[in-house]
Design a protein around this motif. Structure first.
Motif, mmCIF file in Angstrom:
data_model
loop_
_atom_site.group_PDB
_atom_site.id
_atom_site.type_symbol
_atom_site.label_atom_id
_atom_site.label_comp_id
_atom_site.label_asym_id
_atom_site.label_seq_id
_atom_site.Cartn_x
_atom_site.Cartn_y
_atom_site.Cartn_z
ATOM 1 N N VAL A 55 0.811 -1.215 0.000
ATOM 2 C CA VAL A 55 0.000 0.000 0.000
ATOM 3 C C VAL A 55 0.844 1.265 0.000
ATOM 4 O O VAL A 55 0.292 2.369 -0.054
ATOM 5 N N LYS A 56 2.155 1.135 0.051
ATOM 6 C CA LYS A 56 3.014 2.315 0.034
ATOM 7 C C LYS A 56 2.781 3.122 -1.240
ATOM 8 O O LYS A 56 2.715 2.576 -2.334
ATOM 9 N N GLY A 57 2.653 4.424 -1.080
ATOM 10 C CA GLY A 57 2.398 5.298 -2.213
ATOM 11 C C GLY A 57 0.936 5.430 -2.573
ATOM 12 O O GLY A 57 0.583 6.310 -3.365
ATOM 13 N N ARG A 58 0.071 4.572 -2.029
ATOM 14 C CA ARG A 58 -1.358 4.629 -2.303
ATOM 15 C C ARG A 58 -2.178 5.030 -1.077
ATOM 16 O O ARG A 58 -3.164 5.758 -1.209
ATOM 17 N N PHE A 59 -1.780 4.547 0.088
ATOM 18 C CA PHE A 59 -2.492 4.835 1.325
ATOM 19 C C PHE A 59 -1.666 5.793 2.175
ATOM 20 O O PHE A 59 -0.436 5.670 2.241
ATOM 21 N N THR A 60 -2.340 6.730 2.831
ATOM 22 C CA THR A 60 -1.692 7.594 3.798
ATOM 23 C C THR A 60 -2.511 7.624 5.084
ATOM 24 O O THR A 60 -3.727 7.461 5.066
ATOM 25 N N MET A 61 -1.820 7.846 6.183
ATOM 26 C CA MET A 61 -2.443 7.851 7.495
ATOM 27 C C MET A 61 -2.146 9.174 8.188
ATOM 28 O O MET A 61 -1.016 9.658 8.133
ATOM 29 N N SER A 62 -3.150 9.755 8.810
ATOM 30 C CA SER A 62 -2.973 11.022 9.496
ATOM 31 C C SER A 62 -3.879 11.079 10.719
ATOM 32 O O SER A 62 -4.733 10.212 10.917
ATOM 33 N N SER A 63 -3.687 12.097 11.534
ATOM 34 C CA SER A 63 -4.500 12.268 12.730
ATOM 35 C C SER A 63 -4.825 13.733 12.944
ATOM 36 O O SER A 63 -4.149 14.621 12.432
ATOM 37 N N ASP A 64 -5.885 13.980 13.693
ATOM 38 C CA ASP A 64 -6.320 15.325 14.045
ATOM 39 C C ASP A 64 -6.563 15.319 15.547
ATOM 40 O O ASP A 64 -7.582 14.817 16.013
ATOM 41 N N ASP A 65 -5.627 15.866 16.299
ATOM 42 C CA ASP A 65 -5.733 15.830 17.760
ATOM 43 C C ASP A 65 -6.953 16.590 18.268
ATOM 44 O O ASP A 65 -7.590 16.165 19.229
ATOM 45 N N ALA A 66 -7.275 17.714 17.644
ATOM 46 C CA ALA A 66 -8.397 18.525 18.090
ATOM 47 C C ALA A 66 -9.720 17.774 17.987
ATOM 48 O O ALA A 66 -10.622 17.985 18.800
ATOM 49 N N LYS A 67 -9.839 16.896 16.999
ATOM 50 C CA LYS A 67 -11.068 16.144 16.784
ATOM 51 C C LYS A 67 -10.989 14.712 17.304
ATOM 52 O O LYS A 67 -11.971 13.974 17.203
ATOM 53 N N SER A 68 -9.839 14.329 17.835
ATOM 54 C CA SER A 68 -9.610 12.951 18.287
ATOM 55 C C SER A 68 -9.949 11.957 17.178
ATOM 56 O O SER A 68 -10.683 10.982 17.395
ATOM 57 N N MET A 69 -9.418 12.208 15.992
ATOM 58 C CA MET A 69 -9.715 11.406 14.819
ATOM 59 C C MET A 69 -8.437 10.927 14.152
ATOM 60 O O MET A 69 -7.407 11.606 14.184
#
Length: 127
Positions: free
Chosen positions: A64-78
């Motif tokens: 999945v490298k180059g196709r999937f990315t992962m991130s987070s939003d601390d303010a929204k706990s998401m």
């Protein structure tokens, strides 16, 4: 108790995109590692990516490298997973998970190491 709820799955054509979300009851800045897993019918649950604790790096399974990315939003706990260039072999139930972490590299954790799991969201990619 940590709770996680996935959403954003659906049916897409090959080559399309989806964005999965995972609402969590802890903040990303807390000492947890977070992972995304998937499980196709009749197959074992497979690690896909993870976010290391304490602002550490993300890691991805090779396919999945180059196709999937992962991130987070601390303010929204998401947490979010952007999935591009989807393939039929990506079809599975996708889960987010969390584990109290003292490891620097979250990819050192396996499926059995994660303590908390969401209910999963179905992703289906048609040809």
């Amino acid at each position: 108790e940590v709770q996680l709820v996935e959403s954003g799955g659906g049916l897409v054509q090959a080559g399309g995109s989806l964005r999965l979300s995972c609402a969590v009851s802890v903040f990303a800045r807390d000492s947890y590692a977070f992972g995304w897993f998937r499980q196709a019918p009749g197959k074992e649950r497979e690690w896909v990516s993870c976010l290391s604790a304490n602002g550490g790096s993300t890691y991805y399974e090779e396919s999945v490298k180059g196709r999937f990315t992962m991130s987070s939003d601390d303010a929204k706990s998401m947490m979010y997973r952007q999935m591009n260039s989807l393939k039929p072999e990506d079809t599975a139930v996708y889960y987010c998970a969390a584990v109290p972490s003292v490891l620097i590299v979250c990819s050192d954790y396996g499926v059995s190491d994660y303590d908390y799991w969401g209910q999963g969201t179905q992703v289906t990619v048609s040809s």
